[in-house]
Scaffold this active site. Structure first.
Site, PDB file in Angstrom:
ATOM      1  CG  HIS A  92       2.352  42.309  42.047  1.00  0.00           C
ATOM      2  ND1 HIS A  92       1.510  41.239  42.176  1.00  0.00           N
ATOM      3  CD2 HIS A  92       3.595  41.814  42.242  1.00  0.00           C
ATOM      4  CE1 HIS A  92       2.204  40.138  42.420  1.00  0.00           C
ATOM      5  NE2 HIS A  92       3.489  40.476  42.466  1.00  0.00           N
ATOM      6  CD  GLU A  93       6.953  44.173  41.204  1.00  0.00           C
ATOM      7  OE1 GLU A  93       7.718  43.977  42.174  1.00  0.00           O
ATOM      8  OE2 GLU A  93       6.563  43.245  40.467  1.00  0.00           O
TER       9      GLU A  93
ATOM     10  N   PRO B 141      34.568  30.400  36.957  1.00  0.00           N
ATOM     11  CG  PRO B 141      33.562  29.831  34.949  1.00  0.00           C
ATOM     12  CD  PRO B 141      33.502  29.576  36.410  1.00  0.00           C
ATOM     13  N   GLY B 142      35.921  33.592  36.156  1.00  0.00           N
ATOM     14  CA  GLY B 142      35.801  35.017  36.460  1.00  0.00           C
ATOM     15  C   GLY B 142      36.141  35.386  37.879  1.00  0.00           C
ATOM     16  CB  THR B 143      36.768  33.590  40.998  1.00  0.00           C
ATOM     17  OG1 THR B 143      37.264  32.406  40.379  1.00  0.00           O
ATOM     18  CG2 THR B 143      35.304  33.429  41.313  1.00  0.00           C
ATOM     19  N   GLY B 144      39.182  35.317  39.064  1.00  0.00           N
ATOM     20  CA  GLY B 144      40.515  35.912  39.111  1.00  0.00           C
ATOM     21  C   GLY B 144      41.669  34.928  39.093  1.00  0.00           C
ATOM     22  CE  LYS B 145      39.641  29.455  37.243  1.00  0.00           C
ATOM     23  NZ  LYS B 145      38.350  30.138  37.395  1.00  0.00           N
ATOM     24  CB  THR B 146      43.712  34.636  34.174  1.00  0.00           C
ATOM     25  OG1 THR B 146      42.850  33.580  33.778  1.00  0.00           O
ATOM     26  CG2 THR B 146      44.753  34.873  33.118  1.00  0.00           C
TER      27      THR B 146
HETATM   28  P1  ADP Z   1      39.334  33.369  35.667  1.00  0.00           P
HETATM   29  O1  ADP Z   1      40.727  33.112  35.181  1.00  0.00           O
HETATM   30  O2  ADP Z   1      39.098  32.886  37.063  1.00  0.00           O
HETATM   31  O3  ADP Z   1      38.255  32.925  34.742  1.00  0.00           O
HETATM   32  P2  ADP Z   1      40.105  36.080  35.238  1.00  0.00           P
HETATM   33  O4  ADP Z   1      41.315  36.204  36.082  1.00  0.00           O
HETATM   34  O5  ADP Z   1      40.329  35.867  33.784  1.00  0.00           O
HETATM   35  O6  ADP Z   1      39.171  34.948  35.774  1.00  0.00           O
HETATM   36  O7  ADP Z   1      39.212  37.352  35.473  1.00  0.00           O
HETATM   37  C1  ADP Z   1      38.602  38.067  34.418  1.00  0.00           C
HETATM   38  C2  ADP Z   1      38.590  39.525  34.752  1.00  0.00           C
HETATM   39  O8  ADP Z   1      37.817  39.762  35.917  1.00  0.00           O
HETATM   40  C3  ADP Z   1      39.966  40.075  35.089  1.00  0.00           C
HETATM   41  O9  ADP Z   1      40.641  40.521  33.949  1.00  0.00           O
HETATM   42  C4  ADP Z   1      39.646  41.217  35.997  1.00  0.00           C
HETATM   43  O10 ADP Z   1      39.273  42.344  35.241  1.00  0.00           O
HETATM   44  C5  ADP Z   1      38.413  40.743  36.724  1.00  0.00           C
HETATM   45  N1  ADP Z   1      38.750  40.151  38.020  1.00  0.00           N
HETATM   46  C6  ADP Z   1      38.721  38.850  38.318  1.00  0.00           C
HETATM   47  N2  ADP Z   1      39.045  38.654  39.610  1.00  0.00           N
HETATM   48  C7  ADP Z   1      39.292  39.856  40.146  1.00  0.00           C
HETATM   49  C8  ADP Z   1      39.659  40.302  41.434  1.00  0.00           C
HETATM   50  N3  ADP Z   1      39.823  39.448  42.446  1.00  0.00           N
HETATM   51  N4  ADP Z   1      39.826  41.609  41.615  1.00  0.00           N
HETATM   52  C9  ADP Z   1      39.650  42.485  40.608  1.00  0.00           C
HETATM   53  N5  ADP Z   1      39.281  42.126  39.374  1.00  0.00           N
HETATM   54  C10 ADP Z   1      39.094  40.833  39.121  1.00  0.00           C
END
Ligand code: ADP
Length: 662
Positions: A459-460, A236-241
């Site tokens: 420590h740090e 999730p969040g890698t830009g599929k949409t």
């Molecule tokens: P997924 O569909 O894989 O869950 P999204 O396409 O919905 O992910 O990505 C969510 C948000 O993350 C997008 O609206 C965008 O803001 C950011 N994002 C994701 N991939 C990219 C990318 N390759 N480059 C720039 N922004 C990205």
């Protein structure tokens, strides 16, 4: 004539319809005849006076009198007949001996008598005065009222049925998505591939789809089969949409997006209807990219009867999607892009040629891509320019573009909350810490004693000094602000992109892990429970180095992992532990030597941490000292790795013991 013939033909084709119509008509005629017969029989039993009242009640009803006039007429012996209306309590009709007709309303009168009213003992009076007393079926309503009531009686149930019907219809349309909702799904995005950073292989694959969508005839002419379905696989969040939208934007196509759960509906069969409606919509809006997110939600068919009704509905939905895709004409310019993070949950039938036969994998961004993502998102907020994208990228390995976007958004929000007019590097770093350590600065901070803070600082500082001087990595930031389970953290990143670890690098890492504890020992002469996690991780690494990485003197090239269980006796285990312990002791020795040699720097850094709590950037570099002369070569930026950040956290044991106990 023709029309008549047609009708006869149709009726013949549907022979049951005329039979049903005739049967219904016969039943209605029977009921009407029966009702008429019943009325005739009832009337035959009634006296002529009663019938006179019932047949034209208006003659009495139009002449309304009050009760006292009626009573007076009875008392004066002028009344010939008194009629009590059935079904209309209180209504009394009467005829005078002189033939005059009148009516009165006597509250309390019922068809069986008027006890307790002004007409009390009506039956006795009837006998005494000699007037007839009858019960009659009259309707006091006027003709138009009657008509209105009759209409109301027919229309009200019809209205109820109509309302229910409309409600059901609207519900079905909402369920099947055939209403206005589906048409508003379509849009023409402006997004391009340039808006998505990284994932170049995916973009190259989608470019092929774009070429088809831009000119399908070129493909059809040559008999090439068109790409119909693209399966985007990635976390999730890698830009599929984003990429699916970019495909639509680049191809100047419409974009319709739904997710797997869109098809699940309350009514059996509505999901399938939704699939049909959706594909119809997509065809209507061609060229069109139809994006189905989280397709695994509908992606796998069950076998046999397992799962029951819901499962079979799911199967029908998948089948319908496949039927729709198989039914694409060569020139139907619709491409279905489906996204999932669970490739294994996708039905094999979906992957066949002509369906989702193009697989595009999306991966998390590399180090330079993360730096570009930080640049991209920092450009969108009012940044003061103090941030170092490369350093931010080094600190965020494994994070997705969506998480990076979220970090920058959090940074901007916290800047706004603090009343700042610009987003600074510090805002971003704090947002990263919150993301990585899973929490805001913890309230434990207020519970720490000064003694504990001193211990934390040493420590740090110990971790940072050893990590830096042994060349284990780049020390990015040191903090003694407690967050989540960590009381203090040293952020260290790897200085090479090489996925392999060399022996000296692993040895340095071992030392770095022990650095915090050794600093405590050196300065405070005691150790604390806060180092337990460091020891655990160091022990694991040492055992792995001996057991499976081939860095053992006893085992040589033998990997303990490769030795069959039956040969793994206690002597081998003891040898592994012995050698691992030796490695740890050597690392400890390195720490002791280095910390003693750099004691001044260690003290200075601990003091700085106690006053400022966070050290980073140039100040941190200066405090650590110039290590380049001690190394063969300083790492070039290109060598900076996308390897996991080593967070050396000085941890608490559990929530109930907030400060580490020595
Ligand atoms: P997924 O569909 O894989 O869950 P999204 O396409 O919905 O992910 O990505 C969510 C948000 O993350 C997008 O609206 C965008 O803001 C950011 N994002 C994701 N991939 C990219 C990318 N390759 N480059 C720039 N922004 C990205």
């Amino acid at each position: 004539m023709n029309a008549l013939k047609k009708l006869v033909k149709r009726l013949r084709a549907h022979s049951r319809v005329p039979v049903a119509v005739v049967s219904v008509m016969l039943v209605i005629a029977g009921v009407v005849l029966l009702a008429q017969e019943a009325t005739r029989e009832t009337n035959a039993r009634k006296s002529p006076e009663m019938l006179a009242f019932e047949q034209s009640p208006d003659a009495w009803l139009q002449n309304q009198r009050n009760v006292s006039q009626l009573v007076k007429a009875i008392d004066a012996g002028q009344v010939a007949t008194v009629a009590l209306a059935n079904g209309h309590p209180g209504l009394v009709l009467y005829t005078l001996k002189n033939g005059a007709k009148a009516s009165a309303t006597v509250p309390g009168c019922t068809p069986i008598g008027c006890a307790g009213t002004a007409l009390d003992k009506l039956a006795e009076r009837s006998a005494a005065q000699g007037f007839a007393l009858v019960g009659v079926d009259v309707d006091p309503r006027t003709k138009s009222q009657h008509l209105l009531d009759a209409l109301g009686a027919i229309v009200s149930p019809l209205l109820v049925i109509l309302t229910m019907g409309v409600g059901f219809f609207v519900l079905m349309r909402m369920q099947t998505g055939m209403g206005g909702g589906a048409s508003t799904l379509s849009e023409r995005p402006e997004t391009t591939f340039a808006d998505a950073i990284g994932n170049d292989e995916a973009k190259a694959a989608l470019n092929r789809v774009k070429a088809f969508m831009s000119d399908p005839s070129a493909y059809v002419k040559l008999g090439a089969s068109a790409p119909r379905g693209v399966l985007l696989v990635g976390p999730p969040g890698t830009g599929k949409t984003l990429l699916a939208r970019a495909l639509a934007g680049e191809s100047k196509a419409n974009f319709i997006a739904v997710d797997g759960s869109y098809f699940t509906a309350t009514y059996y069969g509505a999901g399938v209807a939704k699939v049909k409606a959706l594909f119809k919509q997509a065809r209507k809006h061609a060229p069109c990219v139809l994006f189905i997110d989280e397709v695994d939600g509908i992606g796998k068919r069950s076998r046999g009867n397992e799962g029951g009704g819901a499962e079979s509905e799911m199967n029908r939905i998948i089948n319908r999607v496949l039927v729709e895709m198989d039914g694409f004409e060569p020139m139907d310019n619709v491409v279905v892009v489906a996204a999932t993070n669970h490739e294994n949950n996708i039905d094999e039938a979906m992957r066949r040629p002509g369906r989702f036969d193009m697989l595009v994998r999306l991966v998390k961004p590399t180090l330079p891509e993360r730096a570009r993502l930080f640049d991209l998102y920092m450009d969108k907020v009012a940044a003061d320019g103090s941030h170092d994208s490369a350093a931010l990228a080094r600190m965020t390995p494994g994070l997705t573009p969506a998480e990076i976007a979220n970090i920058v958004n959090k940074a901007a929000s916290s800047a706004a909350e603090a009343g700042a007019d610009k987003v600074t590097s510090e805002h971003v770093l704090r947002a990263i810490e919150t993301q990585l350590l899973g929490g805001e600065i913890s309230p434990v901070k207020d519970l720490l004693t000064e003694g504990t803070r001193v211990r934390l600082a040493y420590h740090e500082a110990g971790h940072a000094m050893i990590g830096h001087w042994t060349g284990a990595g780049l020390v990015e930031r040191v903090t003694i602000e407690p967050r989540g389970q960590a009381l203090g953290v040293t952020y260290m990143t790897r200085d090479t992109e090489d996925p392999l670890y060399k022996q000296n690098e692993l040895v340095s890492r071992l030392a770095m892990m022990l650095g915090g504890r050794e600093a405590e020992l050196l300065v405070l002469d005691s150790v604390s429970s806060g180092a337990s996690d460091d020891l655990k991780r160091a022990s694991e690494l040492a055992i792995e180095m001996v057991g499976s990485l081939g860095f053992s003197e006893t085992f040589g090239l033998l990997s303990v992992g490769g030795i069959p269980d039956k040969l793994l006796g206690p002597d081998i285990q003891a040898a592994v532990l012995r050698e691992a312990r030796t490695l740890l002791e050597q690392a400890q020795e390195t720490c002791r030597t280095l910390l003693k040699a750099q004691r001044q720097r260690l003290d200075a850094m601990a003091r700085a941490l106690l006053t400022r709590e966070v050290l980073q950037g140039d100040e941190l570099k200066q405090m650590l000292g110039d290590v380049s002369e001690g190394r063969k070569a300083a790492p070039t930026p290109a060598q900076i790795a996308a390897a996991p950040v080593l967070e050396l956290a000085f941890t608490r044991r559990d929530d109930s013991s907030p400060s580490p106990k020595p």
